[in-house]
Design a protein around this motif. Structure first.
Motif, PDB file in Angstrom:
ATOM      1  N   GLY A  64      38.271  30.933  32.774  1.00  0.00           N
ATOM      2  CA  GLY A  64      37.425  32.301  31.814  1.00  0.00           C
ATOM      3  C   GLY A  64      37.219  33.236  32.742  1.00  0.00           C
ATOM      4  O   GLY A  64      36.745  33.125  33.963  1.00  0.00           O
ATOM      5  N   ASN A  65      37.458  34.629  32.318  1.00  0.00           N
ATOM      6  CA  ASN A  65      37.317  35.693  33.406  1.00  0.00           C
ATOM      7  C   ASN A  65      35.955  36.313  32.954  1.00  0.00           C
ATOM      8  O   ASN A  65      35.339  37.076  33.857  1.00  0.00           O
ATOM      9  CB  ASN A  65      38.218  36.784  33.253  1.00  0.00           C
ATOM     10  N   SER A  66      35.212  36.364  31.794  1.00  0.00           N
ATOM     11  CA  SER A  66      34.157  37.309  31.392  1.00  0.00           C
ATOM     12  C   SER A  66      33.487  36.794  30.170  1.00  0.00           C
ATOM     13  O   SER A  66      34.229  36.145  29.424  1.00  0.00           O
ATOM     14  CB  SER A  66      34.477  38.685  31.616  1.00  0.00           C
ATOM     15  N   GLY A  67      32.170  37.240  29.957  1.00  0.00           N
ATOM     16  CA  GLY A  67      31.881  37.247  28.423  1.00  0.00           C
ATOM     17  C   GLY A  67      31.671  36.014  27.891  1.00  0.00           C
ATOM     18  O   GLY A  67      31.297  34.955  28.727  1.00  0.00           O
ATOM     19  N   VAL A  68      31.857  35.759  26.744  1.00  0.00           N
ATOM     20  CA  VAL A  68      31.712  34.224  25.990  1.00  0.00           C
ATOM     21  C   VAL A  68      32.507  33.297  26.433  1.00  0.00           C
ATOM     22  O   VAL A  68      32.204  32.262  26.834  1.00  0.00           O
ATOM     23  CB  VAL A  68      31.950  34.540  24.265  1.00  0.00           C
ATOM     24  N   ALA A  69      33.791  33.733  26.942  1.00  0.00           N
ATOM     25  CA  ALA A  69      34.960  32.876  27.328  1.00  0.00           C
ATOM     26  C   ALA A  69      34.616  32.291  28.769  1.00  0.00           C
ATOM     27  O   ALA A  69      34.515  31.197  29.061  1.00  0.00           O
ATOM     28  CB  ALA A  69      36.274  33.472  27.602  1.00  0.00           C
ATOM     29  N   GLY A  70      33.795  33.275  29.545  1.00  0.00           N
ATOM     30  CA  GLY A  70      33.413  32.800  30.995  1.00  0.00           C
ATOM     31  C   GLY A  70      32.191  31.920  30.837  1.00  0.00           C
ATOM     32  O   GLY A  70      32.130  31.110  31.666  1.00  0.00           O
ATOM     33  N   GLN A  71      31.303  32.362  30.038  1.00  0.00           N
ATOM     34  CA  GLN A  71      30.109  31.266  30.007  1.00  0.00           C
ATOM     35  C   GLN A  71      30.499  29.856  29.177  1.00  0.00           C
ATOM     36  O   GLN A  71      29.927  28.727  29.531  1.00  0.00           O
ATOM     37  CB  GLN A  71      29.128  31.806  29.011  1.00  0.00           C
ATOM     38  N   LEU A  72      31.275  29.889  28.126  1.00  0.00           N
ATOM     39  CA  LEU A  72      31.672  28.619  27.638  1.00  0.00           C
ATOM     40  C   LEU A  72      32.456  27.764  28.548  1.00  0.00           C
ATOM     41  O   LEU A  72      32.323  26.451  28.521  1.00  0.00           O
ATOM     42  CB  LEU A  72      32.716  29.005  26.418  1.00  0.00           C
ATOM     43  N   THR A  73      33.335  28.462  29.598  1.00  0.00           N
ATOM     44  CA  THR A  73      33.947  27.643  30.260  1.00  0.00           C
ATOM     45  C   THR A  73      33.567  27.573  31.804  1.00  0.00           C
ATOM     46  O   THR A  73      34.342  27.701  32.825  1.00  0.00           O
ATOM     47  CB  THR A  73      35.722  27.912  30.311  1.00  0.00           C
TER      48      THR A  73
END
Length: 225
Positions: free
Chosen positions: A200-209
């Motif tokens: 994940g690189n940023s935002g929701v994706a980064g926080q979830l992963t």
């Protein structure tokens, strides 16, 4: 007398060593295989190992791999094996806790990550008869990502619905190692790929992963000429 016997024994051992080295050298020259090129494919079992405090469970995701490979001998024992593969990765992750909804705006539940890569591994293979042990680096390019909230009946109400390929790092890299068997034109084997880069690189994706990297086991069957 004793000295002469020792000299003869030493000369015999020396001659045997020269004969053994010569035989091995001749074997290596006459049995040095030529280059091999072919196709391969098989099963992927992947997991992300997400280091996130709201994660309650994580399970493997089944996928597949297929592509082309080459095997270029250095000598009768060593070969370089480059490949270009399509490879599925990802995982099914169960999140829980109030922080998930308060911070990320999504409900607790199961989220499935589907990550599709073009992977280029380059292995050094050590051949011992039909057995080969191989290891080396790989580089992957993410060309598509699909993330699904398995609890939401209406995905448009979830921030996960907005996640796409741009929310994940396009490049992944790591190492792979495995064992295979070559029987004439057929090759079979198992391999494990360990990623070094967070997906994940940023935002929701980064926080979830958070801190998650690809881990993919592969079982494959190939045919080469």
């Amino acid at each position: 007398m004793l000295k002469n016997a020792s000299n003869k024994k030493f000369a015999g051992i020396l001659a045997a060593l020269f004969l053994l080295v010569g035989t091995a050298h001749t074997y290596g020259q006459t049995n040095n295989p030529g280059p091999k090129f072919g196709i391969k494919g098989g099963l992927n079992l992947s997991q992300l190992y997400v280091d996130q405090p709201t994660v309650e469970d994580e399970s493997m995701k089944a996928g597949f791999n297929f592509g082309v490979f080459g095997k270029i001998p250095i000598n009768s024992f060593l070969a370089v094996q480059p490949e270009v593969l399509y490879s599925n990765a990802g995982s099914k992750v169960t999140y829980g806790g109030s922080d998930l909804e308060n911070v990320l705006g999504i409900e607790s539940g199961e989220v499935r990550f589907n990550l599709n890569y073009v992977q280029v591994p380059v292995a050094l293979a050590v051949n011992v008869g039909p057995l080969n042990l191989h290891a080396g680096p790989y580089l992957s390019y993410l060309f598509s990502a699909n993330v699904k909230d398995l609890k939401q009946s209406d995905l448009s109400s979830s921030d996960i619905a907005t996640l796409d390929t741009d929310d994940f790092n396009k490049l992944d890299y790591g190492v792979m190692f495995g064992v295979g068997f070559d029987v004439k034109a057929v090759t079979i084997g198992v391999r494990y790929n360990y990623g070094f880069r967070e997906i994940g690189n940023s935002g929701v994706a980064g926080q979830l992963t958070e801190n998650s990297k690809n881990g993919v086991g592969q079982i494959y069957l190939g045919f080469g000429l």
